[in-house]
Scaffold this motif. Structure first.
Motif, PDB file in Angstrom:
ATOM      1  N   ILE A  60     -51.664  66.404 -28.384  1.00  0.00           N
ATOM      2  CA  ILE A  60     -51.496  65.019 -28.837  1.00  0.00           C
ATOM      3  C   ILE A  60     -50.346  64.925 -29.846  1.00  0.00           C
ATOM      4  O   ILE A  60     -49.874  65.935 -30.343  1.00  0.00           O
ATOM      5  N   HIS A  61     -49.908  63.691 -30.092  1.00  0.00           N
ATOM      6  CA  HIS A  61     -48.924  63.444 -31.145  1.00  0.00           C
ATOM      7  C   HIS A  61     -49.658  62.857 -32.331  1.00  0.00           C
ATOM      8  O   HIS A  61     -50.535  62.013 -32.160  1.00  0.00           O
ATOM      9  N   VAL A  62     -49.304  63.316 -33.521  1.00  0.00           N
ATOM     10  CA  VAL A  62     -49.864  62.751 -34.747  1.00  0.00           C
ATOM     11  C   VAL A  62     -48.691  62.255 -35.575  1.00  0.00           C
ATOM     12  O   VAL A  62     -47.730  62.987 -35.795  1.00  0.00           O
ATOM     13  N   SER A  63     -48.767  61.008 -35.973  1.00  0.00           N
ATOM     14  CA  SER A  63     -47.641  60.428 -36.694  1.00  0.00           C
ATOM     15  C   SER A  63     -48.103  59.864 -38.029  1.00  0.00           C
ATOM     16  O   SER A  63     -49.115  59.177 -38.098  1.00  0.00           O
ATOM     17  N   THR A 121     -61.504  60.990 -42.262  1.00  0.00           N
ATOM     18  CA  THR A 121     -61.978  61.911 -43.306  1.00  0.00           C
ATOM     19  C   THR A 121     -61.376  63.293 -43.046  1.00  0.00           C
ATOM     20  O   THR A 121     -61.034  64.011 -43.974  1.00  0.00           O
ATOM     21  N   GLU A 122     -61.216  63.622 -41.755  1.00  0.00           N
ATOM     22  CA  GLU A 122     -60.479  64.842 -41.417  1.00  0.00           C
ATOM     23  C   GLU A 122     -59.144  64.423 -40.814  1.00  0.00           C
ATOM     24  O   GLU A 122     -59.123  63.550 -39.953  1.00  0.00           O
ATOM     25  N   TYR A 123     -58.070  65.062 -41.283  1.00  0.00           N
ATOM     26  CA  TYR A 123     -56.752  64.663 -40.781  1.00  0.00           C
ATOM     27  C   TYR A 123     -55.747  65.793 -40.943  1.00  0.00           C
ATOM     28  O   TYR A 123     -56.019  66.796 -41.611  1.00  0.00           O
ATOM     29  N   PHE A 124     -54.585  65.627 -40.319  1.00  0.00           N
ATOM     30  CA  PHE A 124     -53.502  66.619 -40.425  1.00  0.00           C
ATOM     31  C   PHE A 124     -52.576  66.310 -41.598  1.00  0.00           C
ATOM     32  O   PHE A 124     -52.170  67.185 -42.336  1.00  0.00           O
ATOM     33  N   ILE A 125     -52.211  65.025 -41.723  1.00  0.00           N
ATOM     34  CA  ILE A 125     -51.170  64.662 -42.686  1.00  0.00           C
ATOM     35  C   ILE A 125     -51.689  63.713 -43.753  1.00  0.00           C
ATOM     36  O   ILE A 125     -51.492  63.916 -44.935  1.00  0.00           O
ATOM     37  N   SER A 126     -52.330  62.658 -43.279  1.00  0.00           N
ATOM     38  CA  SER A 126     -52.788  61.653 -44.233  1.00  0.00           C
ATOM     39  C   SER A 126     -53.980  60.916 -43.645  1.00  0.00           C
ATOM     40  O   SER A 126     -54.191  60.924 -42.426  1.00  0.00           O
ATOM     41  N   GLU A 127     -54.709  60.245 -44.466  1.00  0.00           N
ATOM     42  CA  GLU A 127     -55.945  59.605 -43.989  1.00  0.00           C
ATOM     43  C   GLU A 127     -55.681  58.413 -43.072  1.00  0.00           C
ATOM     44  O   GLU A 127     -56.574  57.955 -42.389  1.00  0.00           O
ATOM     45  N   ASP A 128     -54.432  57.956 -43.026  1.00  0.00           N
ATOM     46  CA  ASP A 128     -54.145  56.836 -42.113  1.00  0.00           C
ATOM     47  C   ASP A 128     -53.164  57.228 -40.998  1.00  0.00           C
ATOM     48  O   ASP A 128     -52.496  56.377 -40.416  1.00  0.00           O
ATOM     49  N   GLU A 129     -53.090  58.524 -40.705  1.00  0.00           N
ATOM     50  CA  GLU A 129     -52.210  58.975 -39.619  1.00  0.00           C
ATOM     51  C   GLU A 129     -52.643  58.368 -38.282  1.00  0.00           C
ATOM     52  O   GLU A 129     -53.786  57.976 -38.101  1.00  0.00           O
ATOM     53  N   LYS A 130     -51.655  58.281 -37.346  1.00  0.00           N
ATOM     54  CA  LYS A 130     -51.898  57.668 -36.036  1.00  0.00           C
ATOM     55  C   LYS A 130     -51.922  58.755 -34.958  1.00  0.00           C
ATOM     56  O   LYS A 130     -51.181  59.742 -35.055  1.00  0.00           O
ATOM     57  N   TYR A 131     -52.720  58.507 -33.903  1.00  0.00           N
ATOM     58  CA  TYR A 131     -52.866  59.486 -32.819  1.00  0.00           C
ATOM     59  C   TYR A 131     -52.378  58.915 -31.498  1.00  0.00           C
ATOM     60  O   TYR A 131     -52.502  57.711 -31.238  1.00  0.00           O
ATOM     61  N   TYR A 132     -51.882  59.818 -30.657  1.00  0.00           N
ATOM     62  CA  TYR A 132     -51.374  59.363 -29.358  1.00  0.00           C
ATOM     63  C   TYR A 132     -51.532  60.470 -28.325  1.00  0.00           C
ATOM     64  O   TYR A 132     -51.137  61.613 -28.557  1.00  0.00           O
ATOM     65  N   SER A 171     -47.376  60.143 -10.199  1.00  0.00           N
ATOM     66  CA  SER A 171     -48.310  60.666 -11.202  1.00  0.00           C
ATOM     67  C   SER A 171     -49.217  59.565 -11.718  1.00  0.00           C
ATOM     68  O   SER A 171     -48.913  58.371 -11.585  1.00  0.00           O
ATOM     69  N   SER A 172     -50.342  59.967 -12.298  1.00  0.00           N
ATOM     70  CA  SER A 172     -51.189  59.003 -13.010  1.00  0.00           C
ATOM     71  C   SER A 172     -51.475  59.621 -14.372  1.00  0.00           C
ATOM     72  O   SER A 172     -51.945  60.752 -14.479  1.00  0.00           O
ATOM     73  N   VAL A 173     -51.139  58.879 -15.409  1.00  0.00           N
ATOM     74  CA  VAL A 173     -51.129  59.409 -16.771  1.00  0.00           C
ATOM     75  C   VAL A 173     -52.159  58.659 -17.615  1.00  0.00           C
ATOM     76  O   VAL A 173     -52.190  57.431 -17.635  1.00  0.00           O
ATOM     77  N   PHE A 174     -52.975  59.438 -18.289  1.00  0.00           N
ATOM     78  CA  PHE A 174     -54.001  58.874 -19.170  1.00  0.00           C
ATOM     79  C   PHE A 174     -53.341  58.697 -20.543  1.00  0.00           C
ATOM     80  O   PHE A 174     -52.686  59.610 -21.040  1.00  0.00           O
ATOM     81  N   ARG A 175     -53.481  57.483 -21.127  1.00  0.00           N
ATOM     82  CA  ARG A 175     -52.848  57.229 -22.435  1.00  0.00           C
ATOM     83  C   ARG A 175     -53.859  56.614 -23.391  1.00  0.00           C
ATOM     84  O   ARG A 175     -54.477  55.601 -23.082  1.00  0.00           O
ATOM     85  N   ILE A 176     -53.977  57.235 -24.554  1.00  0.00           N
ATOM     86  CA  ILE A 176     -54.887  56.721 -25.582  1.00  0.00           C
ATOM     87  C   ILE A 176     -54.116  56.666 -26.896  1.00  0.00           C
ATOM     88  O   ILE A 176     -53.405  57.620 -27.238  1.00  0.00           O
ATOM     89  N   SER A 177     -54.235  55.555 -27.606  1.00  0.00           N
ATOM     90  CA  SER A 177     -53.489  55.492 -28.868  1.00  0.00           C
ATOM     91  C   SER A 177     -54.228  54.739 -29.957  1.00  0.00           C
ATOM     92  O   SER A 177     -55.035  53.845 -29.695  1.00  0.00           O
ATOM     93  N   SER A 178     -53.923  55.127 -31.182  1.00  0.00           N
ATOM     94  CA  SER A 178     -54.470  54.460 -32.371  1.00  0.00           C
ATOM     95  C   SER A 178     -53.947  53.033 -32.455  1.00  0.00           C
ATOM     96  O   SER A 178     -52.850  52.746 -31.964  1.00  0.00           O
ATOM     97  N   LEU A 181     -49.996  52.042 -33.337  1.00  0.00           N
ATOM     98  CA  LEU A 181     -48.994  53.009 -32.887  1.00  0.00           C
ATOM     99  C   LEU A 181     -47.930  52.355 -32.009  1.00  0.00           C
ATOM    100  O   LEU A 181     -48.213  51.521 -31.160  1.00  0.00           O
ATOM    101  N   GLN A 182     -46.691  52.746 -32.231  1.00  0.00           N
ATOM    102  CA  GLN A 182     -45.580  52.172 -31.469  1.00  0.00           C
ATOM    103  C   GLN A 182     -44.796  53.289 -30.790  1.00  0.00           C
ATOM    104  O   GLN A 182     -44.328  54.228 -31.433  1.00  0.00           O
ATOM    105  N   LEU A 183     -44.668  53.179 -29.477  1.00  0.00           N
ATOM    106  CA  LEU A 183     -43.917  54.182 -28.716  1.00  0.00           C
ATOM    107  C   LEU A 183     -42.480  53.716 -28.547  1.00  0.00           C
ATOM    108  O   LEU A 183     -42.220  52.592 -28.143  1.00  0.00           O
TER     109      LEU A 183
END
Lengths: 341, 341
Positions: A60-63, A121-132, A171-178, A181-183
């Motif tokens: 995943i991407h974490v931003s 509560t658990e995160y990589f960078i900050s408590e408001d990081e976004k996931y993709y 292809s068929s791609v599964f996409r989930i985002s916070s 989040l802006q791509l």
């Protein structure tokens, strides 16, 4: 902000036949409403998704910020840079500058819960990081994403509108985002149905002929903030005409190959997108698993052009400049479409 | 009319050293005044010229209108077309449209007398037709024009300012034209001293970087009437910045290679122009006798570009257009000079 060219057409209950005959040949984006997507539209809650797909590891991407930035992507790959990153983040956050995304791995169920929550509560960078998540094939260098293979237990819930021939499927791609989040703005070389199953999205699109105004780096635009661009840095961006649409759960957006799109998840979003071939199979790069490598004839043309530019380098700057301008004139005369204004 | 960028600098008594050190490297046109050109400036009357060079046959252009037109040049080569030409001429003259020049042969002495008179008793097309000589080598396909070889008896009267190295010399061209004659806008690939011996000229010049606004056909601009252009047909011509100068008898105009120039003879004019090589000899096309074939690296680059465009043709129009725009972006990034605005 770029010039608004207008809204994207919204059409209800479009059949496969109508799409293929009347809409597809226009090569313009359109929102298809009221298409039967199967049980997924009611069934895909956060709990159901995490229970059904389980703890399979996903990349995943974490931003740290809503706008993911492909430009400084490499910055956070190595642990050496990670310490700098923490320091820089303060600078970034305090100055409201937009920076980098963060590729990491999590079990799918943990990922879905994090993407659905705003404060972590658990995160990589900050408590408001976004996931993709943008799902990949088993071996992304060789295999093409297909939700039926990577997420079979979920794929059975969704009925993909196959408004193309079976052989055209790519292809068929599964996409989930916070939420938020802006791509980045980019183009794909396949035709595309962006199927919004859960949540709202806003999509900003640009016609391929506005490429000169988008400050491209490969298939992506360097202008990350399309709503409030830095016009000192990107003055031509003003000339790009933008097309906008909102996608509600259940909507399907047709994005023709080469159309640029910037996707903003206004809410936690779950979607699937289907890429299919517009050109005959042999036109595409056989090693392309993402659907974003230029058609082989286009890559070859660009490579040949590089040889022409290498040849020009034998001349002094003023001659190079002059003949470069003549080359541009020749391209405009021979290969620019006369059907555009 | 194109935007006026300004007048061309006029400098008096410039020595060879000053030219080479301070002026030549700027690569901009300049009028040099007061250079010693020898006895020609007083000696070259119509009588003297015709008596001295005699009845040697010369290939000349005859134009029914002041503005020579290279676009329809071929129209009058064959006698079959000549009958049509006479009819068309009426249409042309009555509608004030500008058309074609007319290549013919005359003895030099007859030609000079006709070029010097305004109304002709003997003529090819009409009593007010215009004459133009651009001297050629003995065999124009193989030999380079050199006034010392083709007009030795006149060449001894002129002292050509050799503000370049002997090895750089390319050609010396004898030019005689009727009052009013206008030579189309074009560029040469050699550096050029236009030495005005008799009569007045007006020269309109354009920077090579304005090539995109000049509607080029090879080395020539299709915009014949630079003072009153057809802006419906040539809208971009407005963007070209023009530099102007007047040449009096005795003036020398330096025209750097690639600079576009349009030459209007305001009076019966006699001049010599000297071309010399700016680039190392091996950069030029060995078969070029006129000094207007692009440097070999440039020709090769344009040929390679044609292969790239041929490759693009394998794709449908919308893809061709898109990748053509990407090619243009690449050329602009890699080969456009950053020293220009």
């Amino acid at each position: 902000m770029a010039r608004a060219a207008g809204a994207v057409a919204r059409l209800s209950g479009v059949s496969r036949e109508r799409f293929r005959q009347d809409i597809y040949p226009l090569r313009e984006p359109v929102v298809l409403k009221g298409i039967d997507l199967g049980i997924c539209t009611t069934k895909w809650t956060v709990d159901y998704l995490s229970q059904t797909a389980g703890d399979k590891e996903v990349k995943i991407h974490v931003s740290p910020v809503p706008q993911m930035d492909f430009l400084s992507k490499n910055f956070v790959y190595s642990p050496v840079h990670l310490s700098h990153f923490v320091i820089d983040l303060q600078v970034i956050k305090s100055s409201f500058r937009v920076l980098f995304d963060f590729p990491r791995t999590l079990p799918f169920d943990v990922f879905v819960r994090r993407a659905a929550e705003v404060k972590h509560t658990e995160y990589f960078i900050s408590e408001d990081e976004k996931y993709y998540l943008r799902s990949l094939g088993e071996d992304p260098r060789k295999d093409i994403a297909d939700i039926r293979k990577q997420f079979p237990s979920l794929a059975k819930d969704i009925q993909i509108p196959e408004y193309f021939e079976k052989e055209q499927f790519f292809s068929s791609v599964f996409r989930i985002s916070s939420a938020g989040l802006q791509l980045w703005t980019h183009y794909d070389i396949m035709d595309n149905f962006l199927i919004q199953v859960v949540g709202k999205k806003r999509v900003v699109l640009y016609n391929p002929r506005d490429a000169p105004y988008l400050y491209l780096s490969g298939t992506k635009s360097e202008v990350l903030n399309v709503d409030n661009p830095d016009l000192e840095k990107y003055p031509l961006f003003m000339k790009a005409r933008c097309y906008e649409c909102s996608l509600e759960a259940g909507d399907v957006l047709f994005i023709p190959a080469l159309w640029f799109h910037n996707v903003i998840s206004e809410e936690f979003g779950v979607g699937v997108n289907v890429f299919w071939k517009h050109l005959p199979s042999e036109c595409y790069d056989k090693t392309d698993t993402y659907g974003n490598k230029d058609p082989t004839a286009a890559s070859r043309a660009l490579q040949i052009l590089d040889r022409a530019l290498k040849t020009l380098e034998e001349l002094p700057e003023e001659y190079q400049d002059f003949y470069a301008r003549r080359m541009v004139l020749r391209i405009q005369e021979r290969a620019f479409s006369s059907s555009y204004e």
